[in-house]
Design a protein around this motif. Structure first.
Motif, mmCIF file in Angstrom:
data_model
loop_
_atom_site.group_PDB
_atom_site.id
_atom_site.type_symbol
_atom_site.label_atom_id
_atom_site.label_comp_id
_atom_site.label_asym_id
_atom_site.label_seq_id
_atom_site.Cartn_x
_atom_site.Cartn_y
_atom_site.Cartn_z
ATOM 1 N N ASP A 33 2.520 -3.984 10.764
ATOM 2 C CA ASP A 33 3.971 -3.887 10.557
ATOM 3 C C ASP A 33 4.433 -2.431 10.617
ATOM 4 N N VAL A 34 3.626 -1.541 10.034
ATOM 5 C CA VAL A 34 3.946 -0.116 10.088
ATOM 6 C C VAL A 34 3.959 0.349 11.543
ATOM 7 N N HIS A 88 -1.751 5.673 16.302
ATOM 8 C CA HIS A 88 -2.595 5.682 15.104
ATOM 9 C C HIS A 88 -2.347 6.845 14.137
ATOM 10 N N PRO A 89 -2.218 8.088 14.603
ATOM 11 C CA PRO A 89 -1.963 9.169 13.635
ATOM 12 C C PRO A 89 -0.642 8.991 12.887
ATOM 13 N N ARG A 90 0.358 8.475 13.586
ATOM 14 C CA ARG A 90 1.656 8.262 12.945
ATOM 15 C C ARG A 90 1.584 7.126 11.920
ATOM 16 N N VAL A 91 0.822 6.082 12.254
ATOM 17 C CA VAL A 91 0.641 4.974 11.306
ATOM 18 C C VAL A 91 -0.028 5.496 10.036
ATOM 19 N N ARG A 92 -1.075 6.275 10.200
ATOM 20 C CA ARG A 92 -1.786 6.832 9.046
ATOM 21 C C ARG A 92 -0.851 7.675 8.173
ATOM 22 N N GLU A 97 2.507 8.142 3.188
ATOM 23 C CA GLU A 97 3.838 8.284 2.574
ATOM 24 C C GLU A 97 4.163 7.076 1.692
ATOM 25 N N LEU A 98 3.901 5.878 2.214
ATOM 26 C CA LEU A 98 4.210 4.658 1.457
ATOM 27 C C LEU A 98 3.372 4.565 0.176
ATOM 28 N N ILE A 99 2.113 4.958 0.255
ATOM 29 C CA ILE A 99 1.260 4.950 -0.940
ATOM 30 C C ILE A 99 1.795 5.932 -1.970
ATOM 31 N N ALA A 100 2.122 7.145 -1.542
ATOM 32 C CA ALA A 100 2.636 8.159 -2.462
ATOM 33 C C ALA A 100 3.932 7.700 -3.128
ATOM 34 N N LYS A 101 4.763 7.032 -2.354
ATOM 35 C CA LYS A 101 6.063 6.580 -2.867
ATOM 36 C C LYS A 101 5.922 5.440 -3.876
ATOM 37 N N ASN A 102 4.872 4.621 -3.740
ATOM 38 C CA ASN A 102 4.773 3.397 -4.550
ATOM 39 C C ASN A 102 3.630 3.371 -5.564
ATOM 40 N N LYS A 103 2.770 4.384 -5.570
ATOM 41 C CA LYS A 103 1.576 4.311 -6.422
ATOM 42 C C LYS A 103 1.891 4.295 -7.913
#
Length: 196
Positions: A33-34, A88-92, A97-103
């Motif tokens: 999806d990302v 792939h680099p952009r997905v990573r 970013e999503l992990i940092a925002k939601n952790k």
């Protein structure tokens, strides 16, 4: 706790992620999806793909023509490598970013991707779960759910890591042989026992 969820095509990764996000305090990130979102009109990956492939790669509404791109790119390994180097680099980066925002907002973050091992995401997740499903069950699922031919199933599966490679990388193995009640009990036990 960031849990990487991996496994071959047809193993049931999406089923596992849905159960986790529906029943636990879990934020789900689906790498596919990302990747799709990063290829929408105006995004960096979109612009680079259009710059490379030209207007032949566009639909009338100027979104990417995924069928054309798949046929063109997957006919040549060097084209596959180039597309992967764009996406792939952009997905990573977006996943980070999503992990940092939601952790701090969720007890668990579940990151689902077939290529977690190959793309060396071990610095991103805390634990890797491998969804193990027998090959014959995966083929039946792909044929019934996605309409793939038997030969197409075999072709895709044979290009992915084999069980031994997934097992070497995994911290935990989730068995998904088609008995969903047993699958859900195993997930519930793991999540409650390991992280309560």
């Amino acid at each position: 706790m960031v849990i990487g969820i991996t496994g071959g095509i047809g193993s049931g990764k999406s089923t596992v992620i849905k159960y986790m996000s529906d029943n636990f305090d879990c934020y789900a990130i689906m790498a596919d999806d990302v990747a799709r979102s990063l290829q929408m009109k105006g995004e960096d990956a979109y612009l680079e793909i259009v710059s490379w492939l030209g207007e032949n790669a566009l639909l009338p509404d100027s979104e990417l023509d995924r069928n054309y791109i798949a046929k063109y790119v997957f006919a040549d390994e060097s084209r596959v490598a180039r597309l992967n180097s764009i996406v792939h680099p952009r997905v990573r980066d977006r996943i980070v970013e999503l992990i940092a925002k939601n952790k701090d907002r969720y007890k668990h973050i579940a990151l689902e991707a077939a290529l977690l091992v190959e793309q060396h995401y071990e610095d991103i997740y805390d634990e890797l779960w491998y969804i193990h499903t027998p090959r014959d069950i995966r083929i039946k699922r792909l044929m019934s759910d996605r309409g793939y031919s038997y030969d197409k199933c075999i072709s895709i599966i044979d290009k992915q890591l084999d069980d031994d490679e997934y097992l070497k990388a995994a911290d935990y193995v989730i068995n998904n042989d088609g008995d969903f009640n047993r699958l859900y009990i195993e997930l519930k036990t793991r999540l409650e026992k390991g992280y309560s």
